[in-house]
Scaffold this motif. Structure first.
Motif, PDB file in Angstrom:
ATOM      1  N   GLY A   1       0.831  -1.192   0.000  1.00  0.00           N
ATOM      2  CA  GLY A   1       0.000   0.000   0.000  1.00  0.00           C
ATOM      3  C   GLY A   1       0.869   1.247   0.000  1.00  0.00           C
ATOM      4  O   GLY A   1       1.936   1.258   0.617  1.00  0.00           O
TER       5      GLY A   1
ATOM      6  N   GLN B   1      -2.223   4.240  -8.905  1.00  0.00           N
ATOM      7  CA  GLN B   1      -2.621   2.879  -8.541  1.00  0.00           C
ATOM      8  C   GLN B   1      -2.984   2.068  -9.784  1.00  0.00           C
ATOM      9  O   GLN B   1      -2.571   0.913  -9.938  1.00  0.00           O
TER      10      GLN B   1
ATOM     11  N   TRP C   1      -0.373  -1.114  -7.505  1.00  0.00           N
ATOM     12  CA  TRP C   1      -0.212  -1.181  -6.054  1.00  0.00           C
ATOM     13  C   TRP C   1      -1.454  -1.802  -5.410  1.00  0.00           C
ATOM     14  O   TRP C   1      -2.535  -1.799  -5.992  1.00  0.00           O
TER      15      TRP C   1
ATOM     16  N   ALA D   1      -3.025  -0.461  -3.065  1.00  0.00           N
ATOM     17  CA  ALA D   1      -3.858   0.750  -3.103  1.00  0.00           C
ATOM     18  C   ALA D   1      -2.926   1.939  -2.964  1.00  0.00           C
ATOM     19  O   ALA D   1      -1.829   1.834  -2.407  1.00  0.00           O
ATOM     20  N   VAL D   2      -3.373   3.070  -3.491  1.00  0.00           N
ATOM     21  CA  VAL D   2      -2.673   4.342  -3.263  1.00  0.00           C
ATOM     22  C   VAL D   2      -3.681   5.294  -2.643  1.00  0.00           C
ATOM     23  O   VAL D   2      -4.711   5.601  -3.255  1.00  0.00           O
TER      24      VAL D   2
END
Length: 263
Positions: free
Chosen positions: A139, A164, A169, A171-172
């Motif tokens: 994350g 993202q 990823w 999450a961003v």
């Protein structure tokens, strides 16, 4: 007494940074301008005489720099700011309007720009060399200074979503060191709670200072595995500035005109 105006170059580029009470910040801006000059030479960009100015906490101020230029000088003013908010929309245009005898063009802030996510990834890799090996389990908190301008904060959220989607990823999440929520520590805790194996924090800041320290300390205390250094004197940031300069060097200064009409 009016400032003394000296005869100088016909074309000037003024890069305007926010400024900081931390001495290293001015050094970072100077280093960035060195990289800008080097990248300009490599790319064949005809860069005019380059000056640095600050909005607060450091000298010279923008008003001081502008006051030294001879009437008729073609001046391109580039804000070294990562979002469009009060300083770029109101503060700087208001100052530039005080110099009608200069031929002023005014550029856009550095962000958003696709190269900035590349710069963020490079800085993250400096803090954590293995960060890009398993993005699906990682994350990311995109930590910006924050603004009372909702458009500026929305731009950070939009950048996080695009990053993202592109990089994959876990999450961003956007976060803000001031004026908006969530703060970086809350965003770190949220990602860990949602199942991210590890969380890293990308500092979306130009230079070291109070916000960089605040983001680093709060994020590490909340469980972040790493916090990146500020963007600083990166090649990507220099290229963004050159792209902005080439777009706005001869363009009308609509922000200045709009500010004048609003008075």
């Amino acid at each position: 007494m009016s400032p003394v105006t000296t005869r100088g170059p016909e074309r000037v580029l003024v890069a305007v940074a926010h400024g900081s009470a931390v001495p290293q910040a001015a050094g970072t801006i100077a280093d960035l301008m060195t990289v800008v000059a080097e990248r300009a030479a490599r790319r064949g960009v005809d860069l005019p005489d380059l000056r640095i100015a600050y909005l607060s906490h450091a000298l010279p101020s923008l008003l001081q720099v502008m006051s030294t230029l001879a009437p008729g000088t073609q001046v391109t003013v580039m804000p070294l700011l990562l979002t469009a908010a009060y300083h770029s929309k109101t503060d700087i245009p208001g100052m530039l309007g005080a110099f009608p005898r200069l031929r002023v063009s005014y550029g856009a802030p550095l962000g958003p720009h696709p190269l900035l996510t590349r710069a963020l990834e490079h800085r993250l890799a400096e803090a954590d060399p293995g960060v890009l090996e398993d993005p699906a389990q990682t994350g990311v908190v995109l930590a910006a200074a924050g603004s009372s301008d909702p458009d500026a904060d929305a731009a950070i959220a939009h950048l996080a979503a695009r990053w993202q989607a592109r990089a994959g990823w876990f999450a961003v999440r956007p976060a803000y060191a001031s004026a908006a929520s969530p703060d970086p520590a809350t965003a770190v805790a949220s990602l860990l709670r949602d199942g991210a194996r590890r969380v890293v924090v990308a500092s979306y800041l130009l230079a070291p200072g109070y916000f960089a320290d605040r983001i680093r300390d709060a994020s590490l205390a909340a469980g972040a595995a790493a916090v990146s250094p500020v963007l600083g004197a990166s090649a990507e940031l220099a290229d963004v500035l050159l792209d902005r300069f080439r777009s706005y060097a001869t363009s009308p200064s609509s922000a200045i005109d709009a500010f004048a009409e609003s008075r």
